[in-house]
Design an enzyme around this catalytic site. Structure first.
Site, PDB file in Angstrom:
ATOM      1  N   ARG A  51       0.796  -1.222   0.000  1.00 53.90           N
ATOM      2  CA  ARG A  51       0.000   0.000   0.000  1.00 53.90           C
ATOM      3  C   ARG A  51       0.830   1.275   0.000  1.00 53.90           C
ATOM      4  NH1 ARG A  51      -2.769  -3.937   1.657  1.00 53.90           N
ATOM      5  NH2 ARG A  51      -0.788  -4.421   2.618  1.00 53.90           N
ATOM      6  N   THR A  52       1.776   1.363   0.912  1.00 58.96           N
ATOM      7  CA  THR A  52       2.459   2.655   1.079  1.00 58.96           C
ATOM      8  C   THR A  52       3.242   3.011  -0.182  1.00 58.96           C
ATOM      9  OG1 THR A  52       2.638   2.084   3.403  1.00 58.96           O
ATOM     10  CG2 THR A  52       3.883   3.993   2.668  1.00 58.96           C
ATOM     11  N   LYS A  80      25.782  -3.113  -0.537  1.00 57.73           N
ATOM     12  CA  LYS A  80      27.257  -3.079  -0.581  1.00 57.73           C
ATOM     13  C   LYS A  80      27.811  -2.281   0.593  1.00 57.73           C
ATOM     14  CE  LYS A  80      26.722  -2.252  -5.453  1.00 57.73           C
ATOM     15  NZ  LYS A  80      26.993  -1.192  -6.412  1.00 57.73           N
ATOM     16  N   ARG A 101      11.022   3.930   3.427  1.00 55.63           N
ATOM     17  CA  ARG A 101      10.695   2.957   4.482  1.00 55.63           C
ATOM     18  C   ARG A 101      11.975   2.216   4.847  1.00 55.63           C
ATOM     19  NH1 ARG A 101       5.679  -1.122   4.629  1.00 55.63           N
ATOM     20  NH2 ARG A 101       4.721   0.868   5.169  1.00 55.63           N
ATOM     21  N   HIS A 129       4.716   5.803  11.581  1.00 60.37           N
ATOM     22  CA  HIS A 129       4.269   5.633  10.186  1.00 60.37           C
ATOM     23  C   HIS A 129       3.308   6.793   9.912  1.00 60.37           C
ATOM     24  CE1 HIS A 129       3.132   3.967   6.447  1.00 60.37           C
ATOM     25  NE2 HIS A 129       2.800   2.744   6.805  1.00 60.37           N
TER      26      HIS A 129
HETATM   27  N1   CP Z   1      -0.378  -0.052   5.799  1.00 55.73           N
HETATM   28  C1   CP Z   1       0.834  -0.307   5.257  1.00 55.73           C
HETATM   29  O1   CP Z   1       1.838   0.304   5.604  1.00 55.73           O
HETATM   30  O2   CP Z   1       0.826  -1.283   4.298  1.00 55.73           O
HETATM   31  P1   CP Z   1       2.101  -1.741   3.476  1.00 55.73           P
HETATM   32  O3   CP Z   1       3.071  -2.365   4.459  1.00 55.73           O
HETATM   33  O4   CP Z   1       1.593  -2.688   2.443  1.00 55.73           O
HETATM   34  O5   CP Z   1       2.718  -0.497   2.882  1.00 55.73           O
END
Ligand code: CP
Length: 303
Positions: A51-52, A80, A101, A129
């Site tokens: 999703r993100t 590396k 991320r 998040h």
């Molecule tokens: N909600 C969320 O962060 O989903 P993903 O890990 O798929 O990005």
């Protein structure tokens, strides 16, 4: 504000502006389809995501911009030994904005300090998040038209669930909210959330290991038990199925209960619940794209 690392980087007024912008994008998508022409988003994902990453990418594409990036650490030079700071400095030469991320808490902050372009934290370890929280806030606003006087139940892995920590921080800034924290004892929210957020803001909350408060909830925020953060597989297997939401558990719930989940779901919400009118978690996915569009516009300074 150059970067978004924590939800508290945004004032309440800025949050409201982003919500209003996202609602305008939903109503008038054509007006935004060229706003980021010739701008590039870099998605640097050192951890898996559906999703993100893809909502950031579709957000930028729907704004008329383009996207570069990688979806796993193994395909970048971090494999590396390149540092996060050097990666961020390098990407600043190629793109206009970064969404990152990383499994290590604080990595997006390190990137933000090194980068000359805005950096968005797309999830750092078990910490924060913030764009999921923006997604959650837009969902709450679309469903309830307010952020105050709500009783919010959080259920599942409240220890490792970074989306829970960020949303509690966000909802703590509004008056009259109270929280029911439903989890096994081993998966309760970290101490700093209780002392520095809930107690500090004199908020009402209750920790429990049962569903007894269901009838009073306005929002039920379900979470997955985060296998990847456990040190011991046996503990994960023992705890993963303790709380499973089924239709019968919703018998006494309010008609306008809003059931949320940041997803991915494993089996903590039974499939039968998906057709309940109170299930909002797939609407939540869609709202994630619109609020990320609003955030990209804000951080790039696009009117
Ligand atoms: N909600 C969320 O962060 O989903 P993903 O890990 O798929 O990005």
């Amino acid at each position: 504000m150059k970067d978004l690392i924590s939800i508290t980087d945004l004032s309440i007024e800025e949050l409201q502006e982003l919500i209003a912008k996202a609602e305008d994008i939903i109503s008038n998508p054509d007006e935004y389809c060229e706003k980021c022409k010739r701008k590039k988003l870099a998605t640097l994902f050192f951890e898996p995501s559906t999703r993100t990453r893809l909502s950031f990418e579709s957000a930028m594409l729907e704004l008329g911009g383009s996207v570069i990036g990688f979806s796993e650490a193994a395909s970048s030079s971090s494999a590396k030994g390149e540092s996060v700071a050097d990666t961020a400095r390098t990407i600043s030469c190629y793109a206009d904005i970064i969404a990152m991320r990383h499994p290590k808490e604080g990595a997006p902050l390190v990137a933000a300090n090194a980068a000359s372009i805005p950096v968005i934290n797309a999830g750092d370890g078990g910490h924060n998040h913030p764009t999921q929280t923006l997604t959650d806030l837009l969902t709450i606003y679309r469903e309830k038209r307010r952020f105050n006087n709500l009783k919010v139940g959080f259920c599942g892995d409240l220890k490792f669930g970074r989306t829970v920590h960020s949303l509690i921080q966000a909802m703590s800034r509004y008056e009259g909210n109270s929280f029911v924290l439903i989890s096994p004892e081993e998966l309760r929210v970290p101490g700093y959330i209780k002392t520095d957020v809930l107690d500090k803001n004199k908020l009402q909350y209750k920790e429990t290991d049962n569903w007894d408060d269901m009838a009073e909830l306005d929002i039920l925020y379900m979470t997955r038990v985060q296998r990847e953060r456990f040190f011991n597989e046996a503990d994960y297997l023992r705890l993963r199925d303790v709380f499973i939401l089924t239709e019968d558990k919703l018998t006494n719930a309010k008609d306008d209960l809003c059931i949320m989940h940041p997803l991915p779901r494993v089996n903590e919400i039974e499939r039968a619940v998906d057709s309940d009118k109170r299930a909002c978690y797939f609407k939540q996915v869609l709202y994630g794209k619109y609020i990320r569009m609003a955030l990209i516009l804000k951080l790039l300074g696009v009117e």
